[in-house]
Scaffold this motif. Sequence first.
Motif, short mmCIF file in Angstrom:
data_model
loop_
_atom_site.label_atom_id
_atom_site.label_comp_id
_atom_site.label_asym_id
_atom_site.label_seq_id
_atom_site.Cartn_x
_atom_site.Cartn_y
_atom_site.Cartn_z
N PHE A 63 10.63 3.58 2.91
CA PHE A 63 9.57 3.05 3.78
C PHE A 63 8.18 3.36 3.24
N ILE A 64 7.89 4.60 2.95
CA ILE A 64 6.54 4.96 2.48
C ILE A 64 6.27 4.35 1.12
N ASP A 65 7.28 4.23 0.26
CA ASP A 65 7.08 3.55 -1.02
C ASP A 65 6.59 2.11 -0.79
N ALA A 66 7.22 1.43 0.17
CA ALA A 66 6.83 0.05 0.47
C ALA A 66 5.42 -0.03 1.03
N ILE A 67 5.07 0.92 1.90
CA ILE A 67 3.73 0.94 2.47
C ILE A 67 2.70 1.21 1.38
N GLU A 68 2.98 2.15 0.49
CA GLU A 68 2.02 2.44 -0.58
C GLU A 68 1.83 1.22 -1.48
N ASP A 69 2.89 0.49 -1.72
CA ASP A 69 2.78 -0.72 -2.54
C ASP A 69 1.85 -1.74 -1.87
N ILE A 70 1.97 -1.92 -0.55
CA ILE A 70 1.09 -2.84 0.19
C ILE A 70 -0.35 -2.35 0.10
N VAL A 71 -0.55 -1.04 0.26
CA VAL A 71 -1.89 -0.46 0.21
C VAL A 71 -2.55 -0.76 -1.14
N ARG A 72 -1.82 -0.53 -2.20
CA ARG A 72 -2.41 -0.70 -3.54
C ARG A 72 -2.62 -2.18 -3.89
N ARG A 73 -1.68 -3.03 -3.48
CA ARG A 73 -1.80 -4.45 -3.83
C ARG A 73 -2.89 -5.17 -3.04
N HIS A 74 -3.15 -4.70 -1.83
CA HIS A 74 -4.08 -5.43 -0.96
C HIS A 74 -5.32 -4.62 -0.59
N GLY A 75 -5.47 -3.45 -1.18
CA GLY A 75 -6.67 -2.65 -0.93
C GLY A 75 -6.79 -2.19 0.52
N ILE A 76 -5.67 -1.90 1.17
CA ILE A 76 -5.69 -1.48 2.57
C ILE A 76 -6.51 -0.19 2.71
#
Length: 320
Positions: A63-76
């Motif tokens: 789960f956190i791996d997926a969230i970190e990927d979204i953060v990095r790809r979209h500048g969250i």
Amino acid sequence: MTGESPLPVLISSAGRRAALVGAFRGARPEVELHACDLVPGLSSACALADAAHAVPRCTEPGFIDAIEDIVRRHGIRLIVPTIDTELPAYAAAAGRLAAAGARVHVSAPEVVAIARDKLRTMTVLAQAGAPVPDTVDEATLRADPGRLGWPVFGKPVGGSASRGLGVYADAASLPPAFAEPMMFQPVLSGREFTVNMFIDQQGRLRCVVPHERLQVRAGEVEKGRTTRREDLARLAGLVHRALPGAQGVLCFQVIDDPALGPRIIEINARFGGGYPLAHAAGGRFADWLVDEVAAGSCAAHDDWRDGVVMLRYDDAVFLG
């Protein structure tokens, strides 16, 4: 942020939290709304966001791996959890996600652990001088059946969304065993309230918005009214003192028993389902969280409108 790009915000486990998406949609500074869920194509909140993302269950290792990927790809820049079960994962990973560029709207791990354990919540609040019902675990109740008097109210120690609640008339009405750890309290009566709190990044309690729970469906307020009561504001101060690692938005439930007075029955270390009522009354917690990320501070205040009524109704989002 005039002339700047909208600040990317991720609503996590968005599900049916369409009203929360709407609250952030109107935030100032302006935001770019992302939402994630197990099946985003079946989430109304995800459909209303600017972008939606599929993630594993919050209890799964990835789960956190997926969230970190979204953060990095979209500048969250800001992550807003919405359900109790994801809070421990986010609290443990807050530093990692901050390094990736996103503040997680979550209190310290100890605060999350207390709020997730409703029996421990009662103990910690009582030690801080907050009024709570007499509370025992299952073993204590069975060993001393007259401890609380009868009937008693039972609920799971780690429950949420009204799961597993029950009223038991006497010791004989208790089942031989429960599927999960339980806690028991006297049956309280009286008006019910949710008290919404905003604690800033410096740990200061800045706003307290109580609302009366006029009608509830599936554990979430369906009809409510903001009410300015100093006794409930004082209870918020006691909760704040009991949880020094609390930050951002929390809420707690109160029953104002005619015989005992107000008693706190649980805490949610996140946005409550009734937050849109506080928001409409002027307690714009969503704006203040965004502003803290964008500017490092916020203009939180306690000048909200008393007597604002929320009347929820079912709506639909259509796709295709």
